[in-house]
Design an enzyme around this catalytic site. Structure first.
Site, mmCIF file in Angstrom:
data_model
loop_
_atom_site.group_PDB
_atom_site.id
_atom_site.type_symbol
_atom_site.label_atom_id
_atom_site.label_comp_id
_atom_site.label_asym_id
_atom_site.label_seq_id
_atom_site.Cartn_x
_atom_site.Cartn_y
_atom_site.Cartn_z
ATOM 1 N N ASP A 285 -8.065 -5.352 -6.272
ATOM 2 C CA ASP A 285 -7.975 -4.207 -5.255
ATOM 3 C C ASP A 285 -8.738 -2.934 -5.522
ATOM 4 O O ASP A 285 -8.079 -2.799 -6.791
ATOM 5 C CB ASP A 285 -6.390 -4.320 -4.879
ATOM 6 C CG ASP A 285 -6.392 -3.245 -4.246
ATOM 7 O OD1 ASP A 285 -7.202 -2.082 -3.650
ATOM 8 O OD2 ASP A 285 -5.008 -2.809 -3.935
ATOM 9 N N HIS B 109 -6.973 -5.901 -1.516
ATOM 10 C CA HIS B 109 -5.827 -4.716 -1.121
ATOM 11 C C HIS B 109 -5.511 -6.301 -0.057
ATOM 12 O O HIS B 109 -3.345 -5.802 -0.802
ATOM 13 C CB HIS B 109 -6.256 -4.096 -0.626
ATOM 14 C CG HIS B 109 -5.212 -2.339 0.319
ATOM 15 N ND1 HIS B 109 -4.547 -2.550 -1.570
ATOM 16 C CD2 HIS B 109 -4.877 -2.188 0.803
ATOM 17 C CE1 HIS B 109 -4.092 -1.573 -0.946
ATOM 18 N NE2 HIS B 109 -3.452 -1.264 0.053
ATOM 19 N N SER C 32 1.166 -1.040 -0.122
ATOM 20 C CA SER C 32 0.069 0.275 -0.026
ATOM 21 C C SER C 32 0.887 1.210 0.351
ATOM 22 O O SER C 32 1.455 1.697 -0.751
ATOM 23 C CB SER C 32 -0.285 -0.115 1.507
ATOM 24 O OG SER C 32 -2.166 0.807 1.184
#
Length: 724
Positions: free
Chosen positions: A660, A692, A577
């Protein structure tokens, strides 16, 4: 008693074959235990325990029973269809539970009642026609049971059941506003809603080993308290994607309900603002009243959380942030009267420079126990309900991060937490911080974790040019570590960017599993991290590419100059991320040349494409404003990794998943394509059924194997001829 239990735990450890290192497969297959739920008298607690078999390719869940007097742990039931349990009813062992199957309706669930000491006494009391969950229940003065559950609902308020829904002739989706999808799901007209029901008690003879709910039934339907409350958008509770039963509560006498929803007066994608509604249990959505509308409490306009009734039902505690665009603002504790005509909302320790995210009431209603990130841990703090703004809370726990806590009948707090070295610890602590009983330490009873302990972990603080705050980093050592030897560096960067690396267990990014490949893991908490004051968290806004980057440079410099057992010449770096973004930023900057390999998991490659995300409030806040034009004065332009493409050279492993929607898969594909065109050694891993995060055990095993194959080759730990 505590020393006896510790002796039992030590004996269990002696019976386990000590592992030299924890492997990905061992970590992924090891028991994953839920939060311990104690019965009202505090005699025992139950929790789930799930194991995964890579031979059978399936998970098995059992419920375990913990005797809170003796410390004995036994199997309570192997019925994995029991998904949720609530202690409620005429005795301290009466339970109401959800069975995740329904013999009458495909996709529905069933409600059963039983005595927890005799599950054979179970009685079916209701068959519900949708996949309801999030059970909460209380007994009323009349002996009836008032309960809450939630499920998705159609716009007309009826519960949605995907198994029974009509399949449309076309799969087209049409949207007229900008909240098209969220996390891993395209939004549909169906939204979450809280439903209430009454189990009515008929006359019945009760004995200890027959169902204490004999004669209970659900004569009427369920009431939807949420659907139909609309303005700019419509109310939804729990709030997707992570909302659950913590987004609503029922008063102890069963007369009142509170629930949390995004602010219906504002566009969903642009604002974090959410509100808590009060509604009488016997009322409907038309009777719901907002407790904390904008303007009710000065400054409080942002996200709310955790509405919770006091034990006597007279008060409601909750968290709320000030910032209306900012999901990581400081949570402030508020207490309101459970009377919409006289709410009298007050803040509790309002100036406390921490952001709590878990709360429970004391039995007498005078104290709130909250958990908050604090210096790399999440600690439990007791705070008087009448605490002034300048009150300085003192923690009663130290290491670990609580998954849940419960105040027992004897006023001790039952804590279920995890640590870097233990996937679940269960213990009790007094209100003044004395650990009174240690019931479970996973590293002492689980074979895959045997030998792990606090000796595997240390920390250091270092200074940086971006802040006057000393910054913290974890050190995680490999198996059989010796300061006389050297180990390649694994340098991890956390996501968020607001958040942190804490003393907690993870089945996704487990520091010890990385370390036991043969690395010393360094896990810094740079600018943006939570638990060192709100200023450090806030400072990352509009500064993605400088403040945290320079903090990480200084962390690497500290390791290189101070830790002789770390071989930085064989180092690798990895992040997910925001951590993945930082890997891409490293790639174009000098720090990237100090690593032999990089790993990006679902990170940002092109900040000019940030508006492909779903939660625009996040991007608008963190980039310092809305997207206007891609000129050199814009942070969307300034902090773009692809501006430094000419410098890309370090071998780079890329992971990005199809589901995601936070950071679309095109970001990973773009990164991989650009690396390939430039001739930088690179590899792309994609999971079409993950979001994600990589959550499925079989996928996670591949994730670990492929990443470790890559980094171990470039760090010299592997003797393979190629990383491919």
């Amino acid at each position: 008693m505590r020393s006896v239990r510790q002796t039992i735990a030590t004996a269990a450890l002696a019976a386990l074959p000590l592992v030299s290192a924890i492997t990905p497969a061992g970590m992924l297959a090891a028991p994953r235990r839920g939060v311990a739920l104690a019965n009202p008298s505090g005699e025992f607690a139950v929790y789930t325990s799930t194991n995964y078999s890579f031979e059978d390719h399936e998970a098995t869940t059992v419920w375990e029973k913990l005797n809170l007097t003796s410390g004995d742990i036994s199997t309570w039931t192997a019925d994995s269809n029991i998904s949720e349990v609530v202690f409620v009813g005429p005795t301290n062992t009466s339970i109401l539970y959800i069975n995740a199957t329904n013999e009458e309706v495909d996709g529905g669930i069933s409600l059963y009642t039983a005595d927890a000491l005799n599950l054979a006494s179970a009685s079916l009391v209701a068959s519900l026609p949708a996949p309801f969950s999030g059970l909460k229940a209380v007994a009323t003065e009349t002996g009836d049971i008032h309960f809450l559950v939630y499920a998705q609902a159609y716009p007309n308020g009826t519960a949605y059941n995907a198994d029974l829904a009509e399949t449309p002739a076309s799969t087209a989706r049409i949207y007229t506003d900008i909240y098209v999808r969220h996390w891993d799901t395209y939004l549909t007209p169906q939204r979450n809603a809280v439903f209430g029901g009454v189990l009515t008690r008929r006359n019945a003879t009760i004995s200890r080993y027959t169902s204490p709910f004999a004669g209970y039934s659900l004569p009427d339907g369920l009431t939807n308290y949420v659907t139909g409350k609309c303005n700019a958008t419509c109310a939804e509770s729990p709030v997707q994607p992570f909302g659950a039963s913590g987004d609503y509560d029922i008063s102890p006498d069963g007369s009142q309900v509170v629930y949390l929803t995004k602010n219906i007066d504002l566009p969903l994608a642009n604002f974090t603002s959410s509100q808590i509604y009060w509604v009488p249990f016997r009322g409907s959505v038309n009777d719901s009243i907002p407790i904390n509308p904008i303007g009710a409490t000065p400054g409080a306009e942002g996200a709310s959380a955790s509405p919770t009734f006091s034990k006597d039902g007279s008060k409601i505690a909750y968290f709320q942030m000030n910032g209306i665009y900012y999901e990581s603002d400081r949570n402030i504790i508020y207490v309101a009267n459970a009377d919409p005509a006289n709410l009298n909302i007050t803040s509790v320790a309002g100036d406390w420079d921490r952001s709590p995210d878990v709360l429970v009431w004391s039995n007498d209603g005078n104290v709130l126990y909250v958990a908050a990130p604090d210096l790399g841990r999440e600690r439990v703090f007791p705070i008087p309900v009448n605490a002034a703004a300048d009150y300085k809370p003192t923690s009663i726990t130290d290491e670990g991060v609580p998954a849940g806590m419960q105040v027992l009948a004897n006023n001790e707090i039952l804590v279920s937490d995890s640590k870097i070295w233990s996937s679940r610890d269960i213990y009790t602590v007094s209100s003044d911080g004395e650990v009174t009983n240690i019931y479970l330490q996973a590293n002492l009873v689980d074979q895959a974790l045997s030998g792990l302990g606090p000796q595997d972990v240390s920390e250091f603080y270092f200074s940086s040019n971006s802040t006057e705050t000393d910054l913290q980093s974890w050190i995680i050592y490999p198996a059989n570590f010796s300061e006389e030897e050297t180990y390649p560096l694994a340098f991890l960067v956390h996501g968020g960017p607001q958040g942190g690396f804490y003393n907690s267990w993870s089945t996704r990014w487990n520091y010890k599993v990385w370390a036991d490949q043969g690395y010393v893991v360094i896990a810094p908490n740079p600018t943006a991290s939570s638990g060192w004051g709100q200023n450090l968290t806030d400072a990352v806004s509009a500064h993605w590419g400088d403040y945290p980057y320079w903090d990480l440079v200084y962390a690497w410099d500290y390791v290189n100059a101070t830790l002789p057992y770390v071989d930085t010449t064989r180092g690798i770096a990895a992040g997910a991320s925001f951590g993945g973004y930082m890997m891409n930023w490293f790639q174009g900057h000098p720090l990237g040349r100090r690593f032999n390999a990089l790993v990006t998991h679902d990170g940002v490659t092109n900040t000019l494409a940030d508006y492909a995300t779903e939660e625009l409030w996040f991007i608008n806040h963190d980039q310092g404003g809305i997207f206007t034009s891609p000129n050199e004065t814009s942070t969307y332009y300034r902090w773009n990794p692809i501006l430094f493409y000419e410098n890309w050279a370090t071998p780079h492993f890329v992971v990005h998943n199809d589901l995601d929607y936070r950071l679309p898969v095109s970001e990973g594909l773009m990164l991989f394509n650009m690396l390939q065109v430039k001739g930088v050694p690179s590899k792309f891993l994609n999971f079409p059924d993950e979001n994600h995060w990589v959550l499925q055990q079989e996928n996670s095993l591949v994730w670990h194997a492929e990443i470790y194959k890559w980094i171990n080759y470039y760090s010299g730990l592997s003797e393979a001829d190629s990383p491919f």
